[in-house]
Structure formats: C-alpha cells, structure tokens
Motif scaffolding. Structure first.
Motif, short mmCIF file in Angstrom:
data_model
loop_
_atom_site.label_atom_id
_atom_site.label_comp_id
_atom_site.label_asym_id
_atom_site.label_seq_id
_atom_site.Cartn_x
_atom_site.Cartn_y
_atom_site.Cartn_z
N ASP A 301 0.83 -1.20 0.00
CA ASP A 301 0.00 0.00 0.00
C ASP A 301 0.87 1.26 0.00
N ARG A 302 1.94 1.24 0.81
CA ARG A 302 2.85 2.40 0.82
C ARG A 302 3.52 2.56 -0.54
N ILE A 303 3.85 1.42 -1.18
CA ILE A 303 4.49 1.48 -2.50
C ILE A 303 3.55 2.13 -3.52
N LEU A 304 2.28 1.73 -3.47
CA LEU A 304 1.32 2.29 -4.43
C LEU A 304 1.15 3.80 -4.20
N ARG A 305 1.36 4.25 -2.96
CA ARG A 305 1.31 5.68 -2.67
C ARG A 305 2.69 6.32 -2.88
N ARG A 306 3.65 5.52 -3.38
CA ARG A 306 5.03 5.97 -3.65
C ARG A 306 5.75 6.46 -2.40
N GLU A 308 7.16 4.28 -0.37
CA GLU A 308 8.23 3.30 -0.18
C GLU A 308 8.49 2.68 -1.54
N SER A 309 9.67 2.07 -1.71
CA SER A 309 9.95 1.39 -2.97
C SER A 309 9.94 -0.12 -2.75
N ASP B 39 25.24 -0.63 -7.15
CA ASP B 39 24.54 0.64 -6.92
C ASP B 39 23.09 0.62 -7.42
N ALA B 40 22.74 -0.40 -8.22
CA ALA B 40 21.45 -0.38 -8.91
C ALA B 40 20.28 -0.20 -7.94
N GLU B 41 20.28 -0.98 -6.87
CA GLU B 41 19.14 -0.96 -5.97
C GLU B 41 18.96 0.40 -5.32
N GLY B 42 20.08 0.99 -4.91
CA GLY B 42 20.02 2.31 -4.29
C GLY B 42 19.49 3.35 -5.27
N ILE B 43 19.92 3.26 -6.51
CA ILE B 43 19.46 4.19 -7.54
C ILE B 43 17.96 4.04 -7.75
N LEU B 44 17.51 2.79 -7.90
CA LEU B 44 16.10 2.54 -8.14
C LEU B 44 15.24 2.99 -6.96
N ASP B 45 15.75 2.73 -5.75
CA ASP B 45 15.02 3.15 -4.56
C ASP B 45 14.85 4.67 -4.56
N PRO B 49 10.08 7.22 -6.05
CA PRO B 49 8.98 8.15 -5.76
C PRO B 49 8.61 9.02 -6.96
N ARG B 50 9.53 9.17 -7.91
CA ARG B 50 9.24 10.00 -9.08
C ARG B 50 8.53 9.22 -10.17
N ALA B 51 8.48 7.90 -10.02
CA ALA B 51 7.84 7.06 -11.04
C ALA B 51 6.37 6.82 -10.67
N GLY B 52 5.64 6.18 -11.56
CA GLY B 52 4.25 5.82 -11.25
C GLY B 52 3.24 6.55 -12.12
#
Lengths: 334, 334
Positions: A301-306, A308-309, B39-45, B49-52
C-alpha cells in the motif's frame, strides 16, 4: 523423520501398486502430484530412488509445427524396438492432451491400448515455473514406473517453454519451413537448448532454405560441450525423417554417456531444482506467516502511494525473515 | 540506512542529471541496472517516488507478427498528440533492438532524433524471470524520467513472455491471419493477458476468419473485471488500424481508472514483485553462504547417486536456513 511417514495408507497402497506395474495407480499418483496434495512430496521422495534410469527427451517448437505427429512417430519407432515409452504433453493444443488416445484423432489411434506406452497431459493453468517443476516430478513418477524413454512435448520457442525442455537430457526443437522469423528471434536461445533440430513439413516450399540457414547458424556458434546439433528434414505425417530424428537422439545419448556429460548436465538441473524448491519452501512458510503477510500488504500500500519502494521493502522483509541467531544481519549494509 | 547512502558519487550525479532530463544519463543508468551493479538498488530506490505516472503498455505476439511496426505506428500516433514516449524492446528480433534508430531500417528512420522519444532494447541473455524483473526496473527509470507512455515489446505468446507483459497496465496481443494455431494453443493464456487484440497484416487471406474466431473465444470467456477485449484489424505497415489500437488503449485506460481497477492491478503486480525480490535476496545470501553451498553441492551428488531426493534435500536445507530463534523449526512435520 521420513517424508513418507505422513503419507496416507491409501496413497501408500497406490505407490506400491504403481511400483508393481499398475498404470491406473500411476495415473492416480500423477493427479496427487499435480494437485499439490500434502502427500505429494512424501510420495515423490519415496519413489525417487527407483527413478533415474529413463532418458528424458524434450520436444519443443512453435504451435502448428507438428510436434505431436513427430512424437507419435517417435513413439512408434521406440515401441518397434521394444522400448517402454512415456509421453508428457505440456502443450494444451497437443492431440495427446485431448483424449486422442481414446480415438478422436486417427493419426494417434493406433497407439491406444498399448500397455507399454503411457501418455499424460499436464494442466497448463498456473505459472510456468510451477508447471516446469511439476513436469519434472511427473517424469520422476514415470521413470520410477519403469518407462525407459520419456518424451516431454512443450509448445513454444519462447524463453520459458525452454525451461520445461531444458530439464531434459536431450532437446529436440521442431520447426517448419515458415519458421524463419522464429529462428531469427530466438537464434541464441535455440542454440542454447537444441540438441537436435527437426525441420518438419519439409515437403513445403522453403524447407531447403531453412535447413541450410539452421546449419549456418549452428556452424557460426561454438559447439556446446563438443556437440554440433544435427538438422533433420522430416515429413512426420508420412513418417519421413522420424527414424533419422531417433537416430540423432541415439547419437546424442552416446555423446552424453562419454566423459560424464550426462551427469554434469543433470547436476546443473538438479542444483537449480533444489535451490528453487528451497526458495519456494521458504516463501510458502514466510509469506504464509500472518505477521510477514501483513508487513508485505502494508508495504505494498505504501508502495502504491510511492511512500516506499519495492526495493527497500523487499530488503526489509528479507532482513526481518533472516537473522537466524536473533541478531539483525548487518552483512549487507549498502 | 538509506539504500541510496552507498551509491557512488558518479552514479548520484547521473541520477540528478537523469531526473533533470538528460537522456544520456538515463541511458547510462539503465546500463547500471541491467548490469546488476551494486549501486542499482540504491538508484532505483531513490528514483522510485518520481515514477508511477506513466501508463505501461505491453505489446506481445509471435515472431513475425509485425509488433515493431505496430509499435512504431503507435509511437507516431502518441507523438502527434504531444506525448513523451518510451519504448523497451525485450524482443531480440525487433528492429528497435538492432540500432534501427541509427538508420538501418527505413520504417523506423523517421523516429530517430526525436528528443521526446526514448528507445531501449534489453539484453535477453539469462533467465526470463530475471529479464522480467529488470524490465520492470527499467520502466521505473523511464517513468521517473518523465515519459508518460511506455511501450514494452516482447516476443512470443508463450506463458512466460506473458510474465513480462503482465506487469503492464494494458496488454496488446498482436496476431496475424496465420496465427490460428497460436490462438488454439494459447486460448486460455491469451484471454488471461490480452486487453486489446490486434490482427495485423489483415490484408492477407484468413484475416476475417481469425478476427471472427478471436471474438468468439472472447465472448465464450467471462469478461475479466468487466472488460471485453476489443479485436482490431490492422495493416500496421500502411498505418491502417493503428489509430483504432490506440483508441482501444485509451478506452482500456478509462476502464482501469474507474473503480480503482488500475490500483488493484498494480497492487497484485507489486506484491508478486516484492515476494520475488525477497526470495531472491534470501537465495543470494543463503546460497552464497559457503556452508549452505557445500551442503547443497554434497546433496546434489547424493541425489545423482539416488541416495537422496531433491524433495528431502530442499526441505533439509530450508530447515537449516530457518529456525530464526536458534531452534529447529518443527512446524512442518509431514
């Protein structure tokens, strides 16, 4: 504690009957395994020492390539040599999957009623990962039952149909003269999995061209483990090329027998299988745990609200699951 | 500790440049992710929040169905509306995968140099499971970069190519008049994943028949989530039917927007993704552990000698990995 310990009396009687040669018992055990019955693992563990003698041959190719007709021809050839044969159809379009042996398809009708041939189609609902695993389990049952050659028919030349086939000792890739696009698309993948190539329906235009093209692609790739896959032209409907395909498989088997190649190949398959099973067991136990399930659900749910990843949530859940000695694992700081 | 904490300065500068609109930085970050760089995971994390915001559309179908031509047509249509578009080609035979935008294919040449179009092909070596995961990660990067529509082209109508596509919000299945066998083989699978069907090359004989047949199959299945997939006849090479396909996607998007269906769909995808990642992390950590690796290697040798079964070994290894409080887990007696 033996895994067989918890198996019900009824299922134990089925196992004894199956190992004693009762094909109806075999059929019912396959259903138990397919249904992921709680007894399945104990049954498989018990019959496993009796398996391993069979040669497992995967037959894969695009829809309409005539895989089933080729398989039927191979079955006739193997039966003529007196071999006991099992067929596992993972292809929903296969006539083997449609009760063909009960008589609805002329071309397979002559195979019906043979006591040394056992045919089974697999339900293809659910994930293919699970299907590949169940197919291997069913092959163990057929193998323990005493069928010396097991043909596994799978549809597709996609990457993951290949997973089903790649658990086999030898893989036959069936193409047709129109398969140029497939060869184009899957070039590397085909070279990784095909031990024998059959260009079926070779009486159609373009057959020579695709045979030549396949040979070219094969020659351009380094021989895998010292083996250059032969290319057989066939018209399976008329029986042409089937003996050559079987002969190519005999040569491949001899190749595998030398220098322990078969063991090396099976070792890789078994290791992957075991690792996959370990993860599945951990997943079933952990994701079935109410606290973990809630943690994941809230995280999603937090991921869908962006907020958390998925990257962070996965690591947090894994960290929470781990720490076997009660301490938090700090081995992966990042 | 933030996952971004350990990311190198150089990669952090790439992230800032990418989020600031630098497409070369985006391209380099995709490579970092594809290479499974630490580094990939840190970058993606960090970028998550900017994606979606992007709509993700999967386009799948057999080799030779003309997926790339259709995708190129859809790109032109979307660009004409002023939308920023990303294309991810998971299809090794796609002209998008062969540097087409550098000019080797006339039909895509006009797309080259457009600053609001970003095209990337994925390396398809390795397992498809990993590929599906990496594709989702690359989509997160494109999404965070600000591309409003992402088209993911995958080859095959096999069960697992579908995994790649099924992470999309909408899935277009491309067939040709000759695809009767494919529809036959994949009937249930197609209905599970197709939101829009395109019969391409519809100027060839048999087009009407397959369109009618698809409609019949669709009508015979219960509508999934209230949606009956439309069937569009197209000749993508000449641009015919492309606007109708886009229009069908707009209707599907509107359908998803109602009654929170998009969130429900994404929730299922995210949950599967997180669970898969957790298992992968556990697997990497555990199978990387020398003691566990030795235990598995020895067990595999015993399995090859038929002294142990993979079923038992997997359970023993899982039991050894577990027991978070130092005690042996007895929760699964069996």
């Amino acid at each position: 504690v033996s895994l067989y310990g918890g198996v019900s009396g009824a299922n134990r009687r089925l196992v004894e009957a199956c190992l004693g040669g009762d094909r109806y018992a075999l059929a019912r055990l396959i259903t138990v395994v397919e249904d992921c019955d709680p007894d399945a693992e104990g049954i498989l563990d018990h019959v496993f020492p009796r398996a391993g003698g069979a040669l497992r041959v995967g037959v894969t190719g695009p829809p309409g390539a005539g895989k089933s007709t080729l398989v039927a021809g191979m079955v006739r050839g193997l039966r003529a040599e007196g071999r006991r044969v099992g067929v596992v159809a993972v292809d929903p379009s296969s006539p083997f999957s449609r009760g063909a042996l009960l008589g609805d398809r002329i071309r397979l009708k002559d195979l019906a009623g043979d006591p040394d041939l056992f045919v089974r189609s697999m339900a293809t609902r659910g994930s293919l990962g699970g299907l590949a695993r169940t197919t291997r389990e069913v092959c163990d049952l057929l193998d323990a039952f005493g069928l010396g050659t097991i043909l596994v028919e799978t549809v597709g030349v996609g990457q993951s149909e290949l997973d089903v086939a790649s658990a086999a000792d030898s893989v036959v890739v069936v193409l047709v003269p129109e398969s140029g696009d497939e060869v184009q698309a899957m070039k590397a993948g085909l070279m990784e999995i095909g031990d024998v190539f059959v260009v079926n329906k070779a009486d159609r235009p373009g057959a020579d061209r695709i045979v030549a093209y396949l040979r070219e692609v094969i020659d351009a790739h380094p021989a895998r483990d010292g083996w250059r896959p032969p290319v057989v032209a066939a018209v399976a409907q008329e029986g042409a090329g089937v003996a050559e395909a079987l002969e190519a498989l005999v040569r491949h088997r001899a190749h595998l027998a030398a220098a322990d190649r078969l063991a090396a190949r099976r070792r890789a398959v078994v290791r992957r299988d075991v690792e996959e099973r370990v993860l599945r067991i951990l997943g079933e136990r952990r994701f079935g745990d109410a606290a973990v399930a809630r943690r994941i659900a809230e995280g999603v749910d937090r991921i869908l609200r962006r907020e958390e990843s998925p990257y962070r949530l996965a690591r947090e859940v894994a960290d929470g699951i781990e720490s076997p000695r009660g301490e938090r694992t700090e081995a992966h700081p990042r």
